[in-house]
Design a protein around this motif. Structure first.
Motif, mmCIF file in Angstrom:
data_model
loop_
_atom_site.group_PDB
_atom_site.id
_atom_site.type_symbol
_atom_site.label_atom_id
_atom_site.label_comp_id
_atom_site.label_asym_id
_atom_site.label_seq_id
_atom_site.Cartn_x
_atom_site.Cartn_y
_atom_site.Cartn_z
ATOM 1 N N ASP A 55 0.821 -1.212 0.000
ATOM 2 C CA ASP A 55 0.000 0.000 0.000
ATOM 3 C C ASP A 55 0.850 1.255 0.000
ATOM 4 O O ASP A 55 0.336 2.354 0.192
ATOM 5 C CB ASP A 55 -0.953 0.061 1.202
ATOM 6 C CG ASP A 55 -1.952 -1.068 1.200
ATOM 7 O OD1 ASP A 55 -2.708 -1.195 2.181
ATOM 8 O OD2 ASP A 55 -1.979 -1.835 0.222
ATOM 9 N N ASP A 56 2.165 1.092 -0.166
ATOM 10 C CA ASP A 56 3.018 2.272 -0.108
ATOM 11 C C ASP A 56 3.327 2.816 -1.482
ATOM 12 O O ASP A 56 4.031 3.812 -1.614
ATOM 13 C CB ASP A 56 4.329 1.930 0.612
ATOM 14 C CG ASP A 56 5.060 0.783 -0.058
ATOM 15 O OD1 ASP A 56 6.208 0.530 0.322
ATOM 16 O OD2 ASP A 56 4.480 0.139 -0.956
ATOM 17 N N LEU A 57 2.807 2.174 -2.481
ATOM 18 C CA LEU A 57 3.011 2.666 -3.838
ATOM 19 C C LEU A 57 1.676 2.667 -4.555
ATOM 20 O O LEU A 57 1.007 1.648 -4.653
ATOM 21 C CB LEU A 57 3.989 1.770 -4.598
ATOM 22 C CG LEU A 57 4.177 2.118 -6.085
ATOM 23 C CD1 LEU A 57 4.808 3.485 -6.229
ATOM 24 C CD2 LEU A 57 5.017 1.056 -6.774
ATOM 25 N N ALA A 58 1.282 3.820 -4.992
ATOM 26 C CA ALA A 58 0.050 3.939 -5.773
ATOM 27 C C ALA A 58 0.334 4.834 -6.966
ATOM 28 O O ALA A 58 0.780 5.964 -6.797
ATOM 29 C CB ALA A 58 -1.082 4.515 -4.930
ATOM 30 N N LEU A 59 0.112 4.314 -8.120
ATOM 31 C CA LEU A 59 0.358 5.044 -9.351
ATOM 32 C C LEU A 59 -0.965 5.392 -10.019
ATOM 33 O O LEU A 59 -1.904 4.601 -9.991
ATOM 34 C CB LEU A 59 1.199 4.197 -10.314
ATOM 35 C CG LEU A 59 2.521 3.670 -9.764
ATOM 36 C CD1 LEU A 59 3.217 2.800 -10.795
ATOM 37 C CD2 LEU A 59 3.416 4.820 -9.345
ATOM 38 N N TYR A 60 -1.013 6.565 -10.598
ATOM 39 C CA TYR A 60 -2.246 7.011 -11.237
ATOM 40 C C TYR A 60 -1.963 7.638 -12.584
ATOM 41 O O TYR A 60 -0.974 8.330 -12.769
ATOM 42 C CB TYR A 60 -2.968 8.048 -10.361
ATOM 43 C CG TYR A 60 -3.433 7.517 -9.032
ATOM 44 C CD1 TYR A 60 -2.653 7.651 -7.899
ATOM 45 C CD2 TYR A 60 -4.655 6.864 -8.916
ATOM 46 C CE1 TYR A 60 -3.070 7.153 -6.677
ATOM 47 C CE2 TYR A 60 -5.087 6.377 -7.695
ATOM 48 C CZ TYR A 60 -4.282 6.522 -6.575
ATOM 49 O OH TYR A 60 -4.698 6.033 -5.370
ATOM 50 N N LEU A 61 -2.880 7.405 -13.512
ATOM 51 C CA LEU A 61 -2.856 8.103 -14.782
ATOM 52 C C LEU A 61 -2.957 9.603 -14.499
ATOM 53 O O LEU A 61 -3.711 10.018 -13.612
ATOM 54 C CB LEU A 61 -4.055 7.630 -15.623
ATOM 55 C CG LEU A 61 -4.217 8.121 -17.046
ATOM 56 C CD1 LEU A 61 -3.107 7.554 -17.913
ATOM 57 C CD2 LEU A 61 -5.581 7.709 -17.588
ATOM 58 N N ASP A 62 -2.201 10.419 -15.218
ATOM 59 C CA ASP A 62 -2.180 11.854 -14.928
ATOM 60 C C ASP A 62 -3.578 12.464 -14.923
ATOM 61 O O ASP A 62 -3.898 13.315 -14.091
ATOM 62 C CB ASP A 62 -1.305 12.580 -15.947
ATOM 63 C CG ASP A 62 0.174 12.397 -15.674
ATOM 64 O OD1 ASP A 62 0.990 12.718 -16.553
ATOM 65 O OD2 ASP A 62 0.515 11.921 -14.572
#
Length: 120
Positions: A55-62
Motif C-alpha cells: 500500500d506504499d506505492l500507488a500510481l495514477y494516470l495523470d
C-alpha cells in the motif's frame, strides 16, 4: 482458483462519484499489486492506476490524479477505486488485474469488467 470480480459501475452525471470494487479470491492481496484499467469504445485499453503490495506505492494516470484514490478492506480481499469529480472522458469498461508489482507489471489475471458511463 484465482478470480477477480469487479462491481460498482453505473451511470453517473459529470461531477459525480462512484466506487468500484475488485473482489479477489484464490490469492492474498498482501502479496500482489492490483491495477485498474479502462477501455472506452473505439479506443485502446489504458492503465488507470496501480496499488503496490504494501500500500506504499500507488500510481495514477495523470488525468485522474487528484480525483481517483485506492483503498482496501480490512480483510484485504477487496480493493476499491474511489472516483470523484467524474468526467465524460472517464466513460469506459473498467477492469482490475493482478500483478506481482506495479513498477515492472506482469498482469496475469483479469476481471470481467464493469461499465462506467459519465453523462448528463
Amino acid at each position: 482458483q484465482v478470480q477477480l470480480v469487479e462491481s460498482g459501475g453505473g451511470l453517473v452525471q459529470p461531477g459525480g462519484s462512484l466506487r468500484l470494487s475488485c473482489a479477489a479470491s484464490g490469492f492474498t492481496l498482501d502479496y500482489y499489486a492490483i491495477g485498474w484499467f479502462r477501455q472506452a469504445p473505439g479506443k485502446e485499453r489504458e492503465g488507470v492506476s496501480c496499488i503496490g503490495t504494501g500500500d506504499d506505492l500507488a500510481l495514477y494516470l495523470d488525468s485522474v490524479k487528484g480525483r481517483f484514490t485506492f483503498s482496501k478492506d480490512n480483510s484485504k480481499t477487496t480493493v476499491y477505486l474511489h472516483m470523484n469529480n467524474l468526467k465524460p472522458e472517464d466513460t469506459g469498461v473498467y477492469y482490475c488485474a493482478r500483478s506481482s508489482n506495479c513498477l515492472i507489471p506482469d498482469f496475469d489475471s483479469w476481471g470481467q469488467g464493469t461499465q462506467v458511463t459519465v453523462s448528463s
